[in-house]
Design an enzyme around this catalytic site. Structure first.
Site, PDB file in Angstrom:
ATOM      1  N   GLY A  32     -34.268 -56.208   7.143  1.00  0.00           N
ATOM      2  CA  GLY A  32     -35.672 -56.217   7.535  1.00  0.00           C
ATOM      3  C   GLY A  32     -36.534 -55.126   6.952  1.00  0.00           C
ATOM      4  O   GLY A  32     -37.764 -55.176   7.070  1.00  0.00           O
ATOM      5  N   ASP A  33     -35.938 -54.121   6.300  1.00  0.00           N
ATOM      6  CA  ASP A  33     -36.722 -53.046   5.684  1.00  0.00           C
ATOM      7  C   ASP A  33     -35.982 -52.526   4.451  1.00  0.00           C
ATOM      8  O   ASP A  33     -35.868 -51.323   4.242  1.00  0.00           O
ATOM      9  CB  ASP A  33     -36.954 -51.916   6.683  1.00  0.00           C
ATOM     10  CG  ASP A  33     -38.039 -50.937   6.223  1.00  0.00           C
ATOM     11  OD1 ASP A  33     -38.886 -51.329   5.392  1.00  0.00           O
ATOM     12  OD2 ASP A  33     -38.022 -49.778   6.677  1.00  0.00           O
ATOM     13  N   LEU A  34     -35.514 -53.464   3.654  1.00  0.00           N
ATOM     14  CA  LEU A  34     -34.671 -53.101   2.518  1.00  0.00           C
ATOM     15  C   LEU A  34     -35.545 -52.785   1.305  1.00  0.00           C
ATOM     16  O   LEU A  34     -36.197 -53.659   0.753  1.00  0.00           O
ATOM     17  CB  LEU A  34     -33.709 -54.246   2.201  1.00  0.00           C
ATOM     18  CG  LEU A  34     -32.470 -53.879   1.401  1.00  0.00           C
ATOM     19  CD1 LEU A  34     -31.580 -52.910   2.179  1.00  0.00           C
ATOM     20  CD2 LEU A  34     -31.674 -55.125   1.051  1.00  0.00           C
ATOM     21  N   ASN A  48     -34.401 -46.873   1.068  1.00  0.00           N
ATOM     22  CA  ASN A  48     -33.469 -47.131   2.164  1.00  0.00           C
ATOM     23  C   ASN A  48     -32.101 -47.552   1.641  1.00  0.00           C
ATOM     24  O   ASN A  48     -31.291 -48.119   2.386  1.00  0.00           O
ATOM     25  CB  ASN A  48     -34.017 -48.210   3.109  1.00  0.00           C
ATOM     26  CG  ASN A  48     -34.841 -47.620   4.235  1.00  0.00           C
ATOM     27  OD1 ASN A  48     -34.850 -46.410   4.436  1.00  0.00           O
ATOM     28  ND2 ASN A  48     -35.541 -48.460   4.970  1.00  0.00           N
ATOM     29  N   ASN A  57     -39.447 -56.682   0.375  1.00  0.00           N
ATOM     30  CA  ASN A  57     -39.946 -55.307   0.288  1.00  0.00           C
ATOM     31  C   ASN A  57     -39.667 -54.673  -1.073  1.00  0.00           C
ATOM     32  O   ASN A  57     -40.323 -53.706  -1.470  1.00  0.00           O
ATOM     33  CB  ASN A  57     -39.304 -54.469   1.398  1.00  0.00           C
ATOM     34  CG  ASN A  57     -40.261 -53.478   2.015  1.00  0.00           C
ATOM     35  OD1 ASN A  57     -41.392 -53.328   1.570  1.00  0.00           O
ATOM     36  ND2 ASN A  57     -39.808 -52.795   3.033  1.00  0.00           N
TER      37      ASN A  57
END
Length: 283
Positions: free
Chosen positions: A176-178, A182, A208
């Site tokens: 969800g926030d790759l 990260n 992302n």
């Protein structure tokens, strides 16, 4: 512990619970306190103490990280309440090779990480946030919050998002926030950190990538880099190119809505979005 602050109390209890012998503060972020910890000077780990304001979301992500069992992601050793004891990663982020001119290499690494994260595993966490729910901010935003010259970009992107949600897809646990910052290097290869813990279309997990890394808008907005990233990711993950680019545009617009709500500039996103929409149209 009566005169300790909440974080000092949580740290003291963690040191006892996991037999830790030393702790060093690393970061105090809006979301957590992070410490580098040791066990008898030999084994090292990271201790992440979540702040109450984000404990629900961050806890959901931590449980997903634990579920990955170190496959493509940092290993979580244990979770107790709002305290997470996990693998210490001291390598640099995947953003570094991008800024050094090795974007293809970085995109290949991302594809490998995503393939590992999306590997079938039993017993997924049952509290993952539906992707549609995460996009509610995009649909609730008043178009007048956007600069006048960019309102057509908002309209197109939100329309694409609705179309994607209307076309059923596989539903997988998503990081969800790759993005490049990260994913950190380690002696086990590139590993993801800080997931959000979502449930939805697997093609969303690369969205992302197309608007990152930070402070490299000239790379992310370059139509040639957009095309090259889409080629590599679709070939290696076998996700539909058009669907990936649609999610990329939709996510860029969602990110812009978050930034506008927080009073942050969206210049970089506005540099990327027209070219993402163009790539989507051509896919």
């Amino acid at each position: 512990m009566m005169n300790q602050s909440p974080v000092e109390t949580a740290l003291s209890r963690a040191m006892i619970r996991w037999s830790l012998t030393k702790s060093t503060p690393v970061a105090d972020t809006p979301r957590s306190w992070i410490f580098r910890v040791e066990q008898n000077g030999r084994n090292f780990g990271a201790l992440k103490i979540l702040k109450p304001v984000v404990a629900e979301e961050e806890g959901r992500g931590a449980r997903l990280l634990q579920w990955y069992e170190g496959d493509g992601a940092a290993t979580v050793f244990d979770i107790h309440g709002d305290t997470i004891f996990m693998e210490w990663l001291d390598g640099g982020p995947l953003a570094d090779p991008v800024r050094a001119g090795r974007d293809d290499e970085s995109t290949i690494a991302i594809a490998t990480v995503v393939a590992n994260l999306h590997r079938a595993r039993p017993g997924a966490p049952d509290d993952l946030q539906p992707l549609r729910e995460r996009f509610q901010t995009l649909f609730d935003t008043d178009v007048r919050a956007w600069p006048h010259t960019a309102r057509d970009l908002y309209a197109r992107s939100s329309g694409i998002a609705l179309k994607l949600f209307d076309r059923p897809s596989a539903q997988l646990p998503l990081h969800g926030d790759l993005h490049h910052d990260n994913i950190l290097s380690s002696d086990r290869g590139w590993l993801a950190i800080d997931p959000k813990g979502l449930l939805g279309d697997p093609a969303y997990d690369v969205a992302n990538v197309f608007i990152n890394p930070k402070h490299a808008d000239n790379i992310a907005a370059d139509p040639r880099r957009i095309a090259a990233r889409a080629d590599i990711l679709s070939q290696r993950l076998n996700y539909p190119r058009k669907r990936m680019l649609g999610w990329a545009a939709a996510h860029a617009a969602l990110s812009a809505c978050w930034d506008l709500a927080d009073g942050n500039p969206i210049t970089g996103l506005l540099a990327c979005l027209p070219n993402l929409l163009s790539a989507y149209d051509q896919a």
